[in-house]
Design a protein around this motif. Structure first.
Motif, PDB file in Angstrom:
ATOM      1  N   HIS A  80      18.834 -58.416  45.711  1.00 21.13           N
ATOM      2  CA  HIS A  80      18.403 -57.339  45.772  1.00 21.13           C
ATOM      3  C   HIS A  80      18.948 -56.500  47.409  1.00 21.13           C
ATOM      4  O   HIS A  80      19.998 -55.252  46.955  1.00 21.13           O
ATOM      5  CB  HIS A  80      17.185 -56.487  45.661  1.00 21.13           C
ATOM      6  N   ARG A  81      18.582 -56.840  48.572  1.00 23.58           N
ATOM      7  CA  ARG A  81      18.955 -56.603  49.537  1.00 23.58           C
ATOM      8  C   ARG A  81      20.618 -56.744  49.549  1.00 23.58           C
ATOM      9  O   ARG A  81      21.457 -56.319  50.466  1.00 23.58           O
ATOM     10  CB  ARG A  81      18.735 -57.419  50.656  1.00 23.58           C
ATOM     11  N   LYS A  82      21.621 -58.233  49.292  1.00 23.53           N
ATOM     12  CA  LYS A  82      22.695 -58.585  49.342  1.00 23.53           C
ATOM     13  C   LYS A  82      23.429 -57.262  48.384  1.00 23.53           C
ATOM     14  O   LYS A  82      24.480 -56.484  48.646  1.00 23.53           O
ATOM     15  CB  LYS A  82      23.125 -59.635  48.512  1.00 23.53           C
ATOM     16  N   LYS A  83      22.893 -56.484  47.254  1.00 22.44           N
ATOM     17  CA  LYS A  83      23.597 -55.949  46.292  1.00 22.44           C
ATOM     18  C   LYS A  83      23.554 -54.312  46.766  1.00 22.44           C
ATOM     19  O   LYS A  83      24.134 -53.329  47.062  1.00 22.44           O
ATOM     20  CB  LYS A  83      22.965 -55.471  44.983  1.00 22.44           C
ATOM     21  N   VAL A  84      22.398 -53.905  47.789  1.00 23.14           N
ATOM     22  CA  VAL A  84      21.968 -52.982  48.182  1.00 23.14           C
ATOM     23  C   VAL A  84      23.173 -52.570  49.506  1.00 23.14           C
ATOM     24  O   VAL A  84      23.856 -51.524  49.863  1.00 23.14           O
ATOM     25  CB  VAL A  84      21.181 -52.429  49.165  1.00 23.14           C
ATOM     26  N   ALA A  85      23.653 -53.807  50.232  1.00 27.36           N
ATOM     27  CA  ALA A  85      24.144 -53.867  51.177  1.00 27.36           C
ATOM     28  C   ALA A  85      25.578 -53.784  51.284  1.00 27.36           C
ATOM     29  O   ALA A  85      26.453 -52.774  51.907  1.00 27.36           O
ATOM     30  CB  ALA A  85      24.109 -55.391  52.686  1.00 27.36           C
ATOM     31  N   LEU A  86      26.238 -54.009  49.803  1.00 27.53           N
ATOM     32  CA  LEU A  86      27.585 -54.049  49.210  1.00 27.53           C
ATOM     33  C   LEU A  86      27.099 -52.820  48.886  1.00 27.53           C
ATOM     34  O   LEU A  86      28.954 -51.925  49.863  1.00 27.53           O
ATOM     35  CB  LEU A  86      27.330 -54.779  48.474  1.00 27.53           C
ATOM     36  N   PHE A  87      27.103 -52.302  48.749  1.00 32.57           N
ATOM     37  CA  PHE A  87      26.841 -50.632  48.143  1.00 32.57           C
ATOM     38  C   PHE A  87      26.718 -49.201  48.854  1.00 32.57           C
ATOM     39  O   PHE A  87      27.549 -48.305  49.367  1.00 32.57           O
ATOM     40  CB  PHE A  87      25.834 -50.000  47.194  1.00 32.57           C
ATOM     41  N   VAL A  88      26.445 -49.941  49.668  1.00 35.05           N
ATOM     42  CA  VAL A  88      26.605 -49.644  50.873  1.00 35.05           C
ATOM     43  C   VAL A  88      27.487 -49.072  52.118  1.00 35.05           C
ATOM     44  O   VAL A  88      28.375 -47.835  52.390  1.00 35.05           O
ATOM     45  CB  VAL A  88      24.911 -49.832  52.551  1.00 35.05           C
ATOM     46  N   VAL A  89      28.451 -50.942  52.249  1.00 39.67           N
ATOM     47  CA  VAL A  89      29.201 -50.763  52.650  1.00 39.67           C
ATOM     48  C   VAL A  89      30.428 -49.973  51.718  1.00 39.67           C
ATOM     49  O   VAL A  89      31.326 -48.877  52.592  1.00 39.67           O
ATOM     50  CB  VAL A  89      29.441 -51.936  52.547  1.00 39.67           C
ATOM     51  N   ALA A  90      30.362 -50.020  50.163  1.00 37.63           N
ATOM     52  CA  ALA A  90      31.169 -49.585  49.825  1.00 37.63           C
ATOM     53  C   ALA A  90      30.930 -47.823  49.983  1.00 37.63           C
ATOM     54  O   ALA A  90      31.738 -46.714  50.077  1.00 37.63           O
ATOM     55  CB  ALA A  90      30.902 -49.786  48.408  1.00 37.63           C
ATOM     56  N   CYS A  91      30.056 -47.150  49.646  1.00 38.29           N
ATOM     57  CA  CYS A  91      29.936 -45.538  50.074  1.00 38.29           C
ATOM     58  C   CYS A  91      30.213 -45.273  51.405  1.00 38.29           C
ATOM     59  O   CYS A  91      31.077 -44.393  51.664  1.00 38.29           O
ATOM     60  CB  CYS A  91      28.187 -45.449  49.954  1.00 38.29           C
ATOM     61  N   ALA A  92      30.084 -46.644  52.281  1.00 35.96           N
ATOM     62  CA  ALA A  92      30.470 -45.956  53.432  1.00 35.96           C
ATOM     63  C   ALA A  92      31.929 -45.621  53.506  1.00 35.96           C
ATOM     64  O   ALA A  92      32.584 -44.525  54.349  1.00 35.96           O
ATOM     65  CB  ALA A  92      30.547 -46.176  55.026  1.00 35.96           C
TER      66      ALA A  92
END
Length: 219
Positions: A80-92
């Motif tokens: 879950h944290r891996k998915k969130v981390a990737l989405f945060v990087v992508a959104c940024a």
């Protein structure tokens, strides 16, 4: 098995230390470059600083993601944290693309020549030295841990290295050749690389399914 687990824990802790160093340095980059860029009217320097916010955000998110595994979180939580981390990087990444385009277009409309400032040159010069070491550390531990987000973070750091060279060239051409357009052009040259990494990070984030952990456990 125990030895492999100990090695992973060691690599996780070292990966966290690399990301902490990246977070601290990128906060310094953002403060100095955006402040100087706004004061001097340099779209390229502001855009470069905005990309550093991606690195800072990415570093903070990855510290959070890696720490969960160090603390012994279950596989679903880690995914879950891996998915969130990737989405945060992508959104940024996507936010920075929009911000860079805005700054560059504004500079083309105003056609103002940015002022020269040694603080801007100093932070760009420091980044040419620091970024390769940070990128090497992130990629090394991303590979050892099989962590895509860490590898993307390493790529972003190397993109920042490319951007640093482009921005320095833009500032040089603007100041010494009088080409006012060189600064916004330097900013626009950053966009394709950031957009591509945004697309790749988004695709990888969508591919991560935390529920797979439960399915594996039930099998």
């Amino acid at each position: 098995m125990a030895k492999n687990q100990d090695n992973r824990q060691t690599n996780l802790k070292r990966g966290i230390r690399v990301e902490i160093a990246s977070l601290v340095y990128n906060v310094i980059e953002v403060v100095v470059s955006v402040t100087v860029g706004l004061l001097t009217g340099s779209a390229a320097l502001v855009s470069w600083g905005l990309d550093s916010t991606v690195e800072a955000t990415s570093a903070a998110t990855l510290i959070w993601r890696l720490k969960s595994e160090v603390d012994g979180a279950d596989k679903r939580t880690v995914l879950h944290r891996k998915k969130v981390a990737l989405f945060v990087v992508a959104c940024a990444f996507w936010i920075v693309v929009a911000a860079i385009l805005y700054e560059a277009v504004s500079a083309f409309i105003s056609q103002d020549t940015p002022d020269f400032n040694w603080w801007g040159i100093a932070i760009l010069g420091a980044s040419l030295v620091v970024n390769p070491f940070l990128a090497w550390g992130k990629y090394r531990y991303g590979k050892r841990l099989d962590a895509p987000a860490l590898k993307y973070d390493a790529k972003d750091t190397m993109i920042c290295q490319y951007q640093t060279i482009v921005v320095l060239a833009g500032i040089g051409l603007t100041q010494w050749m009088g080409w006012w357009w060189a600064d916004p052009v330097a900013a626009l040259l950053i966009v394709p690389y950031v957009a591509w990494e945004a697309f790749e990070a988004t695709k990888d984030a969508r591919s991560v399914d935390p529920d797979e952990a439960e399915a594996t456990a039930d099998a």
